[in-house]
Design a protein around this motif. Sequence first.
Motif, PDB file in Angstrom:
ATOM      1  N   GLY A   1       0.800  -1.223   0.000  1.00 37.09           N
ATOM      2  CA  GLY A   1       0.000   0.000   0.000  1.00 37.09           C
ATOM      3  C   GLY A   1       0.828   1.265   0.000  1.00 37.09           C
ATOM      4  O   GLY A   1       0.300   2.355   0.218  1.00 37.09           O
ATOM      5  N   LEU A   2       2.134   1.153  -0.250  1.00 33.98           N
ATOM      6  CA  LEU A   2       3.007   2.326  -0.272  1.00 33.98           C
ATOM      7  C   LEU A   2       3.130   2.862  -1.691  1.00 33.98           C
ATOM      8  O   LEU A   2       3.172   2.086  -2.656  1.00 33.98           O
ATOM      9  CB  LEU A   2       4.395   1.968   0.249  1.00 33.98           C
ATOM     10  N   GLN A   3       3.192   4.170  -1.809  1.00 31.35           N
ATOM     11  CA  GLN A   3       3.501   4.765  -3.098  1.00 31.35           C
ATOM     12  C   GLN A   3       4.991   4.576  -3.362  1.00 31.35           C
ATOM     13  O   GLN A   3       5.788   4.455  -2.431  1.00 31.35           O
ATOM     14  CB  GLN A   3       3.106   6.237  -3.114  1.00 31.35           C
ATOM     15  N   ILE A   4       5.371   4.529  -4.634  1.00 34.33           N
ATOM     16  CA  ILE A   4       6.747   4.176  -4.980  1.00 34.33           C
ATOM     17  C   ILE A   4       7.417   5.292  -5.768  1.00 34.33           C
ATOM     18  O   ILE A   4       6.753   6.065  -6.460  1.00 34.33           O
ATOM     19  CB  ILE A   4       6.786   2.851  -5.769  1.00 34.33           C
ATOM     20  N   PRO A   5       8.755   5.402  -5.674  1.00 31.65           N
ATOM     21  CA  PRO A   5       9.484   6.483  -6.359  1.00 31.65           C
ATOM     22  C   PRO A   5       9.637   6.233  -7.853  1.00 31.65           C
ATOM     23  O   PRO A   5      10.680   5.781  -8.333  1.00 31.65           O
ATOM     24  CB  PRO A   5      10.841   6.493  -5.633  1.00 31.65           C
ATOM     25  N   VAL A   6       8.577   6.485  -8.589  1.00 32.96           N
ATOM     26  CA  VAL A   6       8.558   6.367 -10.052  1.00 32.96           C
ATOM     27  C   VAL A   6       7.800   7.561 -10.611  1.00 32.96           C
ATOM     28  O   VAL A   6       7.111   8.276  -9.875  1.00 32.96           O
ATOM     29  CB  VAL A   6       7.880   5.045 -10.505  1.00 32.96           C
TER      30      VAL A   6
END
Length: 783
Positions: free
Chosen positions: A357-362
């Motif tokens: 459920g974490l947003q990712i560095p993209v």
Amino acid sequence: MNKHALRILEYEKIKQQLMHYTASSLGKSRIADLTPSGDLDEVKRMQGETEEGATVLRLKGSIPFGGITDVRSALKRSKIGGILQAKELIDIADTIRGARLMKSFITDLVEDRALDLPILMELVTAIDPPGSLERKIRSAIDDQGGVMDSASPALRHIRGQIRTCDSRVKQKLENIVRSNAKMLSEQIITIRNDRQVIPVKQEYRGSFGGIVHDQSASGATLFIEPQAIVDLNNQLSEARAKERHEIERILRLLSEETAEYAESMLENVEALAQLDFIFAKAAYGHQMKATRPKLNAQGLIRLKKARHPLIDRERVVPINVVFDEHTHALIITGPNTGGKTVSLKTIGLLTLMTQSGLQIPVDEDSEASVFHEVFADIGDEQSIEQSLSTFSSHMTNIVEILKHVDFNSLVLFDELGAGTDPQEGAALSMSILDAVYGKGATIVCTTHYSELKAYAYERPGVMNASVEFDVATLSPTYRLLLGVPGRSNAFEISQKLGLPADIIDGARLQISTETNQVDKMIASLEKNQKAAEMEEEKARELKLQVEAKEADLSKKLSELERSKEDILKKARDKAERALKDARREAEEIIDELRHFKRNGQVKDHQLIDAKTKLTHALDALEQTDSANKAKPAQETGSGFHPGDTVKILSFGQDGYIVSKISNQEYLVQAGILKMNVKASDLKKVKEKKKVKPVVNVRTSGQTVRPELDLRGERYEDAMLKVEKYLDEALLAGYARVSIIHGKGTGALRKGVTQLIDRHPRVKASRLGAQGEGGSGVTVVEFK
């Protein structure tokens, strides 16, 4: 989820970083229990709640979590009859207040901004803070956790007694100290065994009597409670015992009250824990400049400019990763320390973060797949944990992977087949890849074996990739090149480092022709890809420049429109002022003439002067009025409409608008003539009243009859006659005319009807009635 993969991909470090963004131990406990989910719907829900948290954080900047603590253990003890401490009770009151503020914060935000935050609203709707319990606790216990005098009348009375006794003891001891200063080691009052005493020198022990409670280390000083205050100290001790009993009674009552709300409070705390967890995820994503990826369960991965979250953002090199419908395995080749393992771990860790459920560095519009399991075999000198693995430990791990892998798995192999004979290792690697690929799993594999480059070309669904190496600087760029296999740079590096050319040439002779051709092909692919990327970057920059120019032109156009409006407004204001001045001057002249008339003293030269002034004023009035009214129509071309009666200024002839040709030109009917006239040469006039028709009216030397007979005419000639006749009938002043076309095939009737319907001055038309010719005649009425 596979624990070995979580450990080797350093998932725990992500959780540790995430904990820094929690506001309470409630959120930390949720993070401690966090594991990736393999259920697509659950991952969508978790990503949705993180997105909602990010929306709130973006709008408000901070979240009111002040005062909220983990009071679950205290609530559970109250349920089984335990007596809570004052500090525990005040923590419960603070948590109730925090829950109330949080509920109000989210609810007001949703209502004020008309936001759609269904997950957060569901959580805060479930929060029902017991305000009465908070008020009772705060009326009895202060913010430091002390029970106040106002907690009960009995406590207030007891504490009054304590203060009285304490004051009397202090007063008596102070008198003793002042009177016997030479017998004391120090002129002070101190406490021993909760009793007030004085420090007496050993030799004066018998002078005071009373009770010895303590002595100094040297024995030279005795701490004595003089006999004179023993009774008072006894009274003080009794009052303090009563105080303790009363405080215990108050805490018992508050604990019993808390027990009544314990169940609902536990639910509130769980909701607050989830909220703390959600906003921690949102804040962590904001710090990483992360985005919410699109989700699927088909193994599709499209990561744009993906960054490893545990590497400094300023140093990490973003990579692009694509697994489409036709790609299920990626073989990454390249030199040591070139970034192969980092690329592998980036893909694996971002997948685990997504499924947590974490947003990712993209970048935006990236996509991630949800897998049931993530397996990883990583362990060499490149490992972030710096752990070395032998061939046997690799094989043990791979055997376990093969037992559990399926079509919904992501498998990460780092240096597959390493640690053994290269020929055997390459063969074993290809066989393992075939086995895992055959089960439908998604694979990312790094390798040194050149045989695996050909493996990707020979099998559908497998794509080569490589990490770029800059021969000029003898250093890796850490860029991942998709579709291009890695090539050996040993000869180029050796040449740069000064190895003699004859040795390098001799080495080249040992390499097969096919290998040389493959290396040349790979070099060409790298060159072409780099050129394509440069062109893409140029196109992107050009697009940005065009967008910037377009925005600048739009801005200038808006400014020009505003300037135009200002100029037109000033012109209209100037014309209106001139119009008012002309009218005022004309009125003054008329008043002057009336004055002369009343006095009977009008002289010829005065009359001539007044008449001249009036003529000039009326001319100015007419010109100003015409300019004020006609100019906007001339400028915009929107002041005339078909059917409007106008005056052609250059001819002095009246007519009417037939149709609009452009904003600056109209088709005008003047008498029997139709002409194109500029809008600036037209002036709208009031329509003249129609004159009742007179039979045999003469127009231009001819007689216009009230009916037109078309029988026997050809169709085209008949239409020309009808059009001309209608204009002549209008000029003649007819209100109604008849057109005789006969019955025949009906072609003439149909053509007449269509022409009449298009004519702007025709009010209505109908077929003739009985006695008028019936369907062989069309009766036309003009406006």
